[in-house]
Scaffold this active site. Structure first.
Site, mmCIF file in Angstrom:
data_model
loop_
_atom_site.group_PDB
_atom_site.id
_atom_site.type_symbol
_atom_site.label_atom_id
_atom_site.label_comp_id
_atom_site.label_asym_id
_atom_site.label_seq_id
_atom_site.Cartn_x
_atom_site.Cartn_y
_atom_site.Cartn_z
ATOM 1 N N MET A 81 1.480 -0.848 -7.460
ATOM 2 C CA MET A 81 2.902 -0.865 -7.995
ATOM 3 C C MET A 81 2.956 -0.491 -9.346
ATOM 4 O O MET A 81 2.055 -0.394 -10.109
ATOM 5 C CB MET A 81 3.644 -2.491 -7.826
ATOM 6 C CG MET A 81 3.803 -2.776 -6.485
ATOM 7 S SD MET A 81 4.581 -4.580 -6.734
ATOM 8 C CE MET A 81 6.335 -4.040 -6.895
ATOM 9 N N HIS A 82 4.168 0.057 -9.777
ATOM 10 C CA HIS A 82 4.515 0.426 -11.040
ATOM 11 C C HIS A 82 3.830 1.698 -11.661
ATOM 12 O O HIS A 82 4.342 2.033 -12.954
ATOM 13 C CB HIS A 82 4.262 -0.857 -11.978
ATOM 14 C CG HIS A 82 4.910 -2.136 -11.570
ATOM 15 N ND1 HIS A 82 5.922 -2.550 -11.009
ATOM 16 C CD2 HIS A 82 3.947 -3.306 -11.212
ATOM 17 C CE1 HIS A 82 5.870 -3.778 -10.698
ATOM 18 N NE2 HIS A 82 4.587 -4.249 -10.784
ATOM 19 N N ASP A 239 2.238 -3.012 -2.524
ATOM 20 C CA ASP A 239 1.386 -3.813 -2.223
ATOM 21 C C ASP A 239 1.642 -5.170 -1.772
ATOM 22 O O ASP A 239 1.006 -5.687 -0.830
ATOM 23 C CB ASP A 239 0.194 -3.625 -3.105
ATOM 24 C CG ASP A 239 0.375 -4.000 -4.759
ATOM 25 O OD1 ASP A 239 1.329 -4.481 -4.795
ATOM 26 O OD2 ASP A 239 -0.475 -3.755 -5.613
#
Length: 498
Positions: A81-82, A239
């Protein structure tokens, strides 16, 4: 026979999983790639490494399974992520991706809080933390203005990989929820946030669902990977969302406890108006219209690994933990707080550090090991307590990761959480969740709930033992006092840390 593939694009490697109509695993392969740490606190990756790793993994998967590419109906993704991937007008990558574990953006987080005020939590339901994407965008905007002036749009890691497979730029909703630019309750980009920080028009790509069809494999990618051009590609998920789906967390009342290097407690939720005041993460789930609340312990399994490497390097984990089973709850009056690298939930504190409380000359290594296991579980229980305070009732907890490999720890979780804890028969994590999204997208099932009933097999259930629950209830109250009692001490110790 028909098949789907789940691709788990992690931080250090990519895993591909081949699954048939019954949910049976028919092949898996992995490929690793490097991290780039140019300075302390910086963590980056070259997106081309993700593409090359995925191609290598797919080649190995097809070669070793012997499956015809024509029999693979769909492919989907789980992604770290991110991570910020900036693209120019022609969708060329402008710089290395800045990853979720990059910590350079503290000033940008404070800027976001100052500019948006209460609107931040109202819109995004999440506090501004260094791991999220918007602080990274602002850092590049401030420190690399000439490069940022060429940026037309951004994507997240798995969405970039999907673009390279299909040629289409989109962003999947459960991943978009971790950017601090999405209106999470409404499931759409926040014009207020985009405009507040002067981001270019079209900077945020079109949103797609986790099981939504996003195209087919490009001829050039098919040639490199061995996949068929007819294979359909689906949105995928963040995820944590994929890990939840892969553990069957697709109904209210179910929660997941995942103990890896970090630890996660996650619960399924359908009420978009749930408000945790930023104390836990609240993201869109992969299941349409659903959400998940999530608390994080930064040093969960890492605390036990640190303990083993420091005090029992000659032993295996099984050997080290064997005598723990003979000790009662509370490790003969010893508490441990797992703050080795700071903490996330419920204390977002980068300065706090771990403590053993109550250590005496009668304590041996097994007492300390049990205290570490209990401390990790107490930390995760703090997130569960926040869920319960918000009115979320959990009927069972699916335990995955390292904490699910030891029956003593599984029983400990049931006792500390005061909730039945269930293991999985065949744990495959986010890659299985991604495969399930491809299965639903391919029309094998009408929903992720229906797919979970077919694909997910559960192992033993550990019921709470009343006497242990009573003991841990008292210990938990003591554990919760350690943070406030040691906070100022740890702040004072910062100047002596290397």
């Amino acid at each position: 026979m028909k098949y789907v593939i789940g691709v788990d694009l992690g931080t250090s490697s990519v895993k591909t999983l081949l699954v048939d109509l019954q949910g049976e695993i028919k092949g898996e392969a992995t490929a690793s790639y490097p991290l780039i740490h140019e300075r302390p606190g910086y963590s980056e990756q070259n997106p081309e490494e993700w593409v090359n790793g995925t191609i290598a993994s797919l080649q190995q998967l097809l070669r070793e399974s012997g499956i015809s590419p024509e029999d693979i109906e769909g492919i989907s993704f789980s992604g770290q992520m991110h991570g910020l991937v900036l693209l120019d007008e022609q969708n060329n990558v402008l710089r290395n991706a800045i990853l979720w574990n990059d910590t350079r953006t503290t000033k940008e987080c404070r800027e976001i809080e100052q500019k948006l005020g209460d609107g931040l939590l109202k819109i995004t339901r999440n506090a501004a933390l260094e791991g999220f994407t918007l602080p990274k965008v602002l850092w590049v905007q401030k420190h690399e203005p000439e490069l940022f002036a060429r940026a037309a749009r951004f994507v997240l890691p798995k969405d970039y990989l999907r673009y390279r497979m299909t040629g289409h730029i989109q962003m999947e909703i459960s991943d978009a929820a971790g950017t601090l630019m999405l209106n999470v309750p409404e499931g759409k980009w926040s014009e207020e946030i985009v405009q507040a920080f002067g981001l270019p028009e079209g900077f945020c790509p079109p949103i797609v669902g986790s099981s939504e069809d996003t195209g087919t494999i490009l001829p050039e990618f098919a040639k490199l990977s061995g996949l068929s051009e007819k294979t359909r590609v689906f949105g995928g998920g963040a995820d944590n969302a994929c890990g939840a789906v892969g553990a069957g967390i697709v109904r209210e009342g179910d929660a997941m406890c995942s103990i890896g290097t970090s630890g996660v407690v996650l619960t399924y939720e359908e009420d978009k108006n749930k408000d945790f005041a930023g104390k836990v993460h609240f993201f869109n789930h992969a299941h349409p219209g659903a959400f998940y609340a999530m608390g994080v312990t930064l040093a969960a399994g890492y605390s036990l690994s640190w303990f083993k490497d420091s005090l029992a390097p000659e032993l295996s984990f099984d050997e080290m933990l064997k005598p723990v089973a003979d000790l009662p709850p509370g490790a003969d009056g010893l508490l441990f707080t797992p703050y080795l690298v700071g903490e996330r939930t419920p204390h977002a504190d980068s300065a706090i550090r771990a403590s053993f409380i109550g250590l005496s000359g009668t304590h041996r290594r097994e007492h300390m090991a049990r205290a570490v296991m209990e401390g990790i579980t107490f930390s995760l229980a703090e997130s569960l307590e926040l869920f319960r305070q918000a009115g979320i009732n959990t009927r069972r907890i699916i335990s995955i990761g390292g904490g699910a490999k030891n029956p003593v720890w599984l029983q400990m979780q049931a006792d500390i959480f005061n909730t039945p804890v269930v293991s999985l028969k065949n744990e495959q994590g986010p890659a299985m969740g991604a495969a399930m999204m491809a299965a639903v997208g391919s029309g094998w099932f009408d929903s992720l709930k229906e797919c979970a009933d077919k694909f997910i097999a559960y192992g033993k259930t550990f019921e709470p033992i009343p006497a242990n629950v009573a003991a841990y209830t008292r210990l938990f109250k003591l554990y919760q006092q350690v943070y406030s009692a040691t906070r100022e001490l740890n702040q004072g110790l910062q100047e002596f840390r290397g």
